[in-house]
Motif scaffolding. Sequence first.
Motif, PDB file in Angstrom:
ATOM      1  N   ALA A  73       0.833  -1.204   0.000  1.00  0.00           N
ATOM      2  CA  ALA A  73       0.000   0.000   0.000  1.00  0.00           C
ATOM      3  C   ALA A  73       0.871   1.259   0.000  1.00  0.00           C
ATOM      4  O   ALA A  73       0.562   2.238  -0.693  1.00  0.00           O
ATOM      5  N   THR A  74       1.960   1.220   0.742  1.00  0.00           N
ATOM      6  CA  THR A  74       2.881   2.359   0.759  1.00  0.00           C
ATOM      7  C   THR A  74       3.502   2.557  -0.622  1.00  0.00           C
ATOM      8  O   THR A  74       3.637   3.686  -1.100  1.00  0.00           O
ATOM      9  N   ARG A  75       3.868   1.476  -1.273  1.00  0.00           N
ATOM     10  CA  ARG A  75       4.440   1.564  -2.629  1.00  0.00           C
ATOM     11  C   ARG A  75       3.416   2.201  -3.590  1.00  0.00           C
ATOM     12  O   ARG A  75       3.776   3.056  -4.408  1.00  0.00           O
ATOM     13  N   ILE A  76       2.150   1.811  -3.487  1.00  0.00           N
ATOM     14  CA  ILE A  76       1.104   2.401  -4.340  1.00  0.00           C
ATOM     15  C   ILE A  76       1.035   3.907  -4.097  1.00  0.00           C
ATOM     16  O   ILE A  76       0.999   4.707  -5.041  1.00  0.00           O
ATOM     17  N   ASN A  77       1.019   4.309  -2.818  1.00  0.00           N
ATOM     18  CA  ASN A  77       0.974   5.740  -2.478  1.00  0.00           C
ATOM     19  C   ASN A  77       2.216   6.467  -2.982  1.00  0.00           C
ATOM     20  O   ASN A  77       2.129   7.547  -3.562  1.00  0.00           O
ATOM     21  N   ASN A  78       3.397   5.885  -2.743  1.00  0.00           N
ATOM     22  CA  ASN A  78       4.638   6.531  -3.173  1.00  0.00           C
ATOM     23  C   ASN A  78       4.689   6.680  -4.693  1.00  0.00           C
ATOM     24  O   ASN A  78       5.121   7.721  -5.201  1.00  0.00           O
ATOM     25  N   ASP A  79       4.263   5.645  -5.404  1.00  0.00           N
ATOM     26  CA  ASP A  79       4.227   5.726  -6.868  1.00  0.00           C
ATOM     27  C   ASP A  79       3.294   6.843  -7.323  1.00  0.00           C
ATOM     28  O   ASP A  79       3.604   7.596  -8.260  1.00  0.00           O
ATOM     29  N   TYR A  80       2.157   6.970  -6.643  1.00  0.00           N
ATOM     30  CA  TYR A  80       1.224   8.044  -6.976  1.00  0.00           C
ATOM     31  C   TYR A  80       1.882   9.410  -6.748  1.00  0.00           C
ATOM     32  O   TYR A  80       1.800  10.296  -7.595  1.00  0.00           O
ATOM     33  N   PHE A  81       2.538   9.581  -5.602  1.00  0.00           N
ATOM     34  CA  PHE A  81       3.192  10.857  -5.305  1.00  0.00           C
ATOM     35  C   PHE A  81       4.283  11.160  -6.328  1.00  0.00           C
ATOM     36  O   PHE A  81       4.417  12.290  -6.790  1.00  0.00           O
ATOM     37  N   MET A  82       5.063  10.154  -6.689  1.00  0.00           N
ATOM     38  CA  MET A  82       6.137  10.366  -7.666  1.00  0.00           C
ATOM     39  C   MET A  82       5.555  10.791  -9.024  1.00  0.00           C
ATOM     40  O   MET A  82       6.093  11.687  -9.669  1.00  0.00           O
ATOM     41  N   LYS A  83       4.484  10.170  -9.427  1.00  0.00           N
ATOM     42  CA  LYS A  83       3.874  10.457 -10.727  1.00  0.00           C
ATOM     43  C   LYS A  83       3.217  11.830 -10.759  1.00  0.00           C
ATOM     44  O   LYS A  83       3.182  12.489 -11.797  1.00  0.00           O
ATOM     45  N   ASN A  84       2.682  12.288  -9.619  1.00  0.00           N
ATOM     46  CA  ASN A  84       1.882  13.512  -9.594  1.00  0.00           C
ATOM     47  C   ASN A  84       2.557  14.696  -8.916  1.00  0.00           C
ATOM     48  O   ASN A  84       1.898  15.696  -8.659  1.00  0.00           O
ATOM     49  N   ARG A  85       3.852  14.607  -8.669  1.00  0.00           N
ATOM     50  CA  ARG A  85       4.553  15.734  -8.047  1.00  0.00           C
ATOM     51  C   ARG A  85       4.603  16.911  -9.003  1.00  0.00           C
ATOM     52  O   ARG A  85       4.789  16.748 -10.197  1.00  0.00           O
ATOM     53  N   ASN A  86       4.443  18.122  -8.438  1.00  0.00           N
ATOM     54  CA  ASN A  86       4.548  19.320  -9.275  1.00  0.00           C
ATOM     55  C   ASN A  86       5.578  20.306  -8.732  1.00  0.00           C
ATOM     56  O   ASN A  86       5.670  21.429  -9.201  1.00  0.00           O
ATOM     57  N   GLY A  87       6.320  19.901  -7.709  1.00  0.00           N
ATOM     58  CA  GLY A  87       7.375  20.751  -7.163  1.00  0.00           C
ATOM     59  C   GLY A  87       6.912  21.738  -6.115  1.00  0.00           C
ATOM     60  O   GLY A  87       7.703  22.533  -5.616  1.00  0.00           O
ATOM     61  N   ASN A  88       5.630  21.723  -5.759  1.00  0.00           N
ATOM     62  CA  ASN A  88       5.112  22.690  -4.795  1.00  0.00           C
ATOM     63  C   ASN A  88       5.306  22.290  -3.341  1.00  0.00           C
ATOM     64  O   ASN A  88       5.009  23.076  -2.450  1.00  0.00           O
ATOM     65  N   CYS A  89       5.742  21.068  -3.097  1.00  0.00           N
ATOM     66  CA  CYS A  89       5.988  20.659  -1.711  1.00  0.00           C
ATOM     67  C   CYS A  89       7.048  19.570  -1.687  1.00  0.00           C
ATOM     68  O   CYS A  89       7.367  18.964  -2.701  1.00  0.00           O
ATOM     69  N   LYS A  90       7.578  19.362  -0.512  1.00  0.00           N
ATOM     70  CA  LYS A  90       8.588  18.328  -0.319  1.00  0.00           C
ATOM     71  C   LYS A  90       7.906  17.085   0.244  1.00  0.00           C
ATOM     72  O   LYS A  90       6.966  17.194   1.012  1.00  0.00           O
ATOM     73  N   PHE A  91       8.409  15.927  -0.141  1.00  0.00           N
ATOM     74  CA  PHE A  91       7.889  14.662   0.359  1.00  0.00           C
ATOM     75  C   PHE A  91       8.970  13.930   1.126  1.00  0.00           C
ATOM     76  O   PHE A  91      10.136  13.921   0.719  1.00  0.00           O
ATOM     77  N   LEU A  92       8.572  13.324   2.234  1.00  0.00           N
ATOM     78  CA  LEU A  92       9.473  12.490   3.015  1.00  0.00           C
ATOM     79  C   LEU A  92       9.105  11.037   2.811  1.00  0.00           C
ATOM     80  O   LEU A  92       7.935  10.685   2.741  1.00  0.00           O
ATOM     81  N   ASN A  93      10.100  10.208   2.730  1.00  0.00           N
ATOM     82  CA  ASN A  93       9.938   8.776   2.553  1.00  0.00           C
ATOM     83  C   ASN A  93       9.734   8.161   3.940  1.00  0.00           C
ATOM     84  O   ASN A  93      10.633   8.206   4.773  1.00  0.00           O
ATOM     85  N   VAL A  94       8.551   7.620   4.200  1.00  0.00           N
ATOM     86  CA  VAL A  94       8.223   7.079   5.519  1.00  0.00           C
ATOM     87  C   VAL A  94       8.798   5.672   5.659  1.00  0.00           C
ATOM     88  O   VAL A  94       8.549   4.806   4.831  1.00  0.00           O
ATOM     89  N   LEU A  95       9.567   5.470   6.717  1.00  0.00           N
ATOM     90  CA  LEU A  95      10.133   4.162   7.020  1.00  0.00           C
ATOM     91  C   LEU A  95       9.396   3.573   8.212  1.00  0.00           C
ATOM     92  O   LEU A  95       9.287   4.214   9.252  1.00  0.00           O
ATOM     93  N   GLN A  96       8.883   2.363   8.053  1.00  0.00           N
ATOM     94  CA  GLN A  96       8.126   1.686   9.091  1.00  0.00           C
ATOM     95  C   GLN A  96       8.796   0.365   9.443  1.00  0.00           C
ATOM     96  O   GLN A  96       9.882   0.068   8.946  1.00  0.00           O
ATOM     97  N   GLY A  97       8.125  -0.429  10.244  1.00  0.00           N
ATOM     98  CA  GLY A  97       8.602  -1.745  10.646  1.00  0.00           C
ATOM     99  C   GLY A  97       8.513  -1.895  12.150  1.00  0.00           C
ATOM    100  O   GLY A  97       8.918  -1.001  12.886  1.00  0.00           O
TER     101      GLY A  97
END
Length: 190
Positions: A20-44
Amino acid sequence: RSEAGQKATGITTYQEAVNATRINNDYFMKNRNGNCKFLNVLQGENHTDAEDWYQQMKDYCDPKKYTDHFNGWSMGGQNMCDIHLVLKRIVALRFDGLLEKGLHDFMHFLGTSKLEWAVLLTDLQRAIRKYHNENFTITFDCASPFLASANGQVYTDIEIKDKAKWVYRMMASADDKGFAKETKAFKDAV
Protein backbone atom coordinates in the motif's frame (compact mmCIF):
# COMPACT_ATOMS: atom_id res chain seq x y z
CA ARG A 1 -1.22 -3.03 13.68
CA SER A 2 -4.35 -1.88 15.42
CA GLU A 3 -7.72 -3.51 14.83
CA ALA A 4 -9.20 -0.11 13.96
CA GLY A 5 -6.43 0.48 11.41
CA GLN A 6 -6.95 -2.95 9.89
CA LYS A 7 -10.69 -2.42 9.65
CA ALA A 8 -10.35 1.04 8.11
CA THR A 9 -7.76 0.05 5.50
CA GLY A 10 -8.25 -3.67 4.96
CA ILE A 11 -4.50 -4.08 5.52
CA THR A 12 -3.79 -7.04 7.79
CA THR A 13 -0.19 -8.05 7.05
CA TYR A 14 3.22 -6.44 6.95
CA GLN A 15 3.59 -7.03 3.20
CA GLU A 16 0.14 -5.54 2.51
CA ALA A 17 1.30 -2.39 4.34
CA VAL A 18 4.48 -2.27 2.25
CA ASN A 19 2.47 -2.76 -0.94
CA ALA A 20 0.00 0.00 0.00
CA THR A 21 2.88 2.36 0.76
CA ARG A 22 4.44 1.56 -2.63
CA ILE A 23 1.10 2.40 -4.34
CA ASN A 24 0.97 5.74 -2.48
CA ASN A 25 4.64 6.53 -3.17
CA ASP A 26 4.23 5.73 -6.87
CA TYR A 27 1.22 8.04 -6.98
CA PHE A 28 3.19 10.86 -5.31
CA MET A 29 6.14 10.37 -7.67
CA LYS A 30 3.87 10.46 -10.73
CA ASN A 31 1.88 13.51 -9.59
CA ARG A 32 4.55 15.73 -8.05
CA ASN A 33 4.55 19.32 -9.27
CA GLY A 34 7.37 20.75 -7.16
CA ASN A 35 5.11 22.69 -4.80
CA CYS A 36 5.99 20.66 -1.71
CA LYS A 37 8.59 18.33 -0.32
CA PHE A 38 7.89 14.66 0.36
CA LEU A 39 9.47 12.49 3.02
CA ASN A 40 9.94 8.78 2.55
CA VAL A 41 8.22 7.08 5.52
CA LEU A 42 10.13 4.16 7.02
CA GLN A 43 8.13 1.69 9.09
CA GLY A 44 8.60 -1.74 10.65
CA GLU A 45 7.74 -3.24 14.03
CA ASN A 46 11.18 -4.83 14.54
CA HIS A 47 14.72 -4.60 13.13
CA THR A 48 14.09 -7.21 10.43
CA ASP A 49 10.92 -5.56 9.11
CA ALA A 50 12.48 -2.08 9.38
CA GLU A 51 15.48 -3.19 7.31
CA ASP A 52 13.25 -4.87 4.74
CA TRP A 53 11.01 -1.79 4.53
CA TYR A 54 14.07 0.43 4.00
CA GLN A 55 15.40 -1.82 1.24
CA GLN A 56 12.02 -1.79 -0.51
CA MET A 57 11.44 1.98 -0.20
CA LYS A 58 14.87 3.63 -0.39
CA ASP A 59 14.74 4.05 -4.18
CA TYR A 60 12.13 6.81 -3.80
CA CYS A 61 14.91 9.02 -2.39
CA ASP A 62 17.57 7.95 -4.88
CA PRO A 63 18.53 10.74 -7.34
CA LYS A 64 20.07 8.10 -9.63
CA LYS A 65 16.64 6.49 -10.05
CA TYR A 66 14.35 9.53 -9.85
CA THR A 67 15.24 13.07 -10.88
CA ASP A 68 12.38 14.35 -8.70
CA HIS A 69 12.93 12.07 -5.72
CA PHE A 70 11.60 12.38 -2.15
CA ASN A 71 13.43 14.97 -0.07
CA GLY A 72 14.20 13.09 3.13
CA TRP A 73 12.93 10.62 5.66
CA SER A 74 10.12 10.16 8.13
CA MET A 75 10.77 7.64 10.86
CA GLY A 76 7.85 5.54 12.07
CA GLY A 77 7.35 2.23 13.81
CA GLN A 78 10.48 0.87 15.48
CA ASN A 79 12.54 3.48 13.56
CA MET A 80 11.26 6.25 15.81
CA CYS A 81 11.80 4.68 19.22
CA ASP A 82 14.89 2.45 19.01
CA ILE A 83 18.17 4.37 19.03
CA HIS A 84 20.17 1.35 17.91
CA LEU A 85 17.98 1.11 14.81
CA VAL A 86 18.09 4.88 14.24
CA LEU A 87 21.89 4.92 14.30
CA LYS A 88 22.06 1.86 12.05
CA ARG A 89 19.70 3.58 9.60
CA ILE A 90 21.71 6.83 9.62
CA VAL A 91 24.87 4.88 8.75
CA ALA A 92 23.04 3.02 5.95
CA LEU A 93 21.63 6.28 4.57
CA ARG A 94 25.08 7.86 4.61
CA PHE A 95 26.74 4.98 2.78
CA ASP A 96 23.83 4.57 0.34
CA GLY A 97 24.21 8.25 -0.64
CA LEU A 98 20.74 9.10 0.67
CA LEU A 99 21.65 11.74 3.26
CA GLU A 100 23.06 14.34 0.88
CA LYS A 101 23.06 18.13 1.17
CA GLY A 102 20.33 19.74 -0.90
CA LEU A 103 18.79 16.36 -1.69
CA HIS A 104 17.93 14.74 1.66
CA ASP A 105 18.03 17.54 4.21
CA PHE A 106 15.10 16.45 6.40
CA MET A 107 14.28 13.66 8.81
CA HIS A 108 11.09 13.67 10.86
CA PHE A 109 10.36 11.36 13.79
CA LEU A 110 6.66 10.55 14.08
CA GLY A 111 5.09 10.69 17.55
CA THR A 112 8.38 11.16 19.39
CA SER A 113 7.67 13.34 22.39
CA LYS A 114 10.03 12.19 25.12
CA LEU A 115 12.39 14.86 26.38
CA GLU A 116 15.28 12.39 26.33
CA TRP A 117 14.73 11.92 22.60
CA ALA A 118 14.72 15.68 22.02
CA VAL A 119 18.23 15.84 23.48
CA LEU A 120 19.37 12.73 21.61
CA LEU A 121 17.97 13.90 18.25
CA THR A 122 19.56 17.32 18.73
CA ASP A 123 22.93 15.64 19.24
CA LEU A 124 22.37 13.47 16.18
CA GLN A 125 21.43 16.49 14.06
CA ARG A 126 24.54 18.37 15.21
CA ALA A 127 26.80 15.43 14.38
CA ILE A 128 25.32 14.96 10.89
CA ARG A 129 25.61 18.69 10.23
CA LYS A 130 29.23 18.73 11.40
CA TYR A 131 30.45 15.65 9.56
CA HIS A 132 28.22 15.15 6.53
CA ASN A 133 25.35 17.52 5.63
CA GLU A 134 25.35 21.03 7.08
CA ASN A 135 21.70 21.56 6.05
CA PHE A 136 20.35 18.46 7.77
CA THR A 137 17.36 19.07 10.05
CA ILE A 138 15.63 16.64 12.38
CA THR A 139 12.10 17.36 13.55
CA PHE A 140 9.68 15.45 15.73
CA ASP A 141 6.09 15.78 16.83
CA CYS A 142 3.86 14.97 19.73
CA ALA A 143 0.17 14.23 19.35
CA SER A 144 -0.58 14.06 23.08
CA PRO A 145 -1.56 17.72 23.63
CA PHE A 146 -3.92 17.63 20.64
CA LEU A 147 -5.46 14.31 21.61
CA ALA A 148 -5.80 15.53 25.19
CA SER A 149 -7.62 18.71 24.18
CA ALA A 150 -9.87 16.72 21.82
CA ASN A 151 -10.82 14.68 24.89
CA GLY A 152 -11.38 17.70 27.15
CA GLN A 153 -8.02 17.51 28.94
CA VAL A 154 -5.39 20.21 29.49
CA TYR A 155 -1.88 20.19 30.90
CA THR A 156 -1.93 21.77 34.33
CA ASP A 157 1.33 20.89 36.04
CA ILE A 158 4.79 19.49 35.55
CA GLU A 159 6.77 17.45 38.05
CA ILE A 160 10.52 17.87 37.66
CA LYS A 161 12.41 15.91 40.29
CA ASP A 162 16.20 15.79 40.23
CA LYS A 163 17.46 12.55 38.62
CA ALA A 164 13.94 11.29 38.08
CA LYS A 165 11.57 11.08 35.14
CA TRP A 166 9.73 14.31 34.37
CA VAL A 167 5.94 14.06 34.44
CA TYR A 168 3.34 16.27 32.83
CA ARG A 169 -0.03 16.27 34.56
CA MET A 170 -3.38 16.67 32.81
CA MET A 171 -6.88 17.13 34.11
CA ALA A 172 -10.36 17.61 32.74
CA SER A 173 -11.03 21.09 31.41
CA ALA A 174 -14.03 23.08 30.34
CA ASP A 175 -15.44 21.09 27.45
CA ASP A 176 -18.45 22.95 26.20
CA LYS A 177 -19.18 24.02 22.63
CA GLY A 178 -20.59 27.22 24.09
CA PHE A 179 -16.99 28.39 24.52
CA ALA A 180 -16.31 28.14 20.76
CA LYS A 181 -16.79 31.88 20.17
CA GLU A 182 -15.49 33.03 23.55
CA THR A 183 -13.05 35.95 23.24
CA LYS A 184 -11.98 36.25 26.88
CA ALA A 185 -8.80 34.60 28.12
CA PHE A 186 -9.28 31.01 29.29
CA LYS A 187 -8.71 31.93 32.96
CA ASP A 188 -11.38 34.65 32.74
CA ALA A 189 -13.93 32.63 30.77
CA VAL A 190 -13.90 29.50 32.94
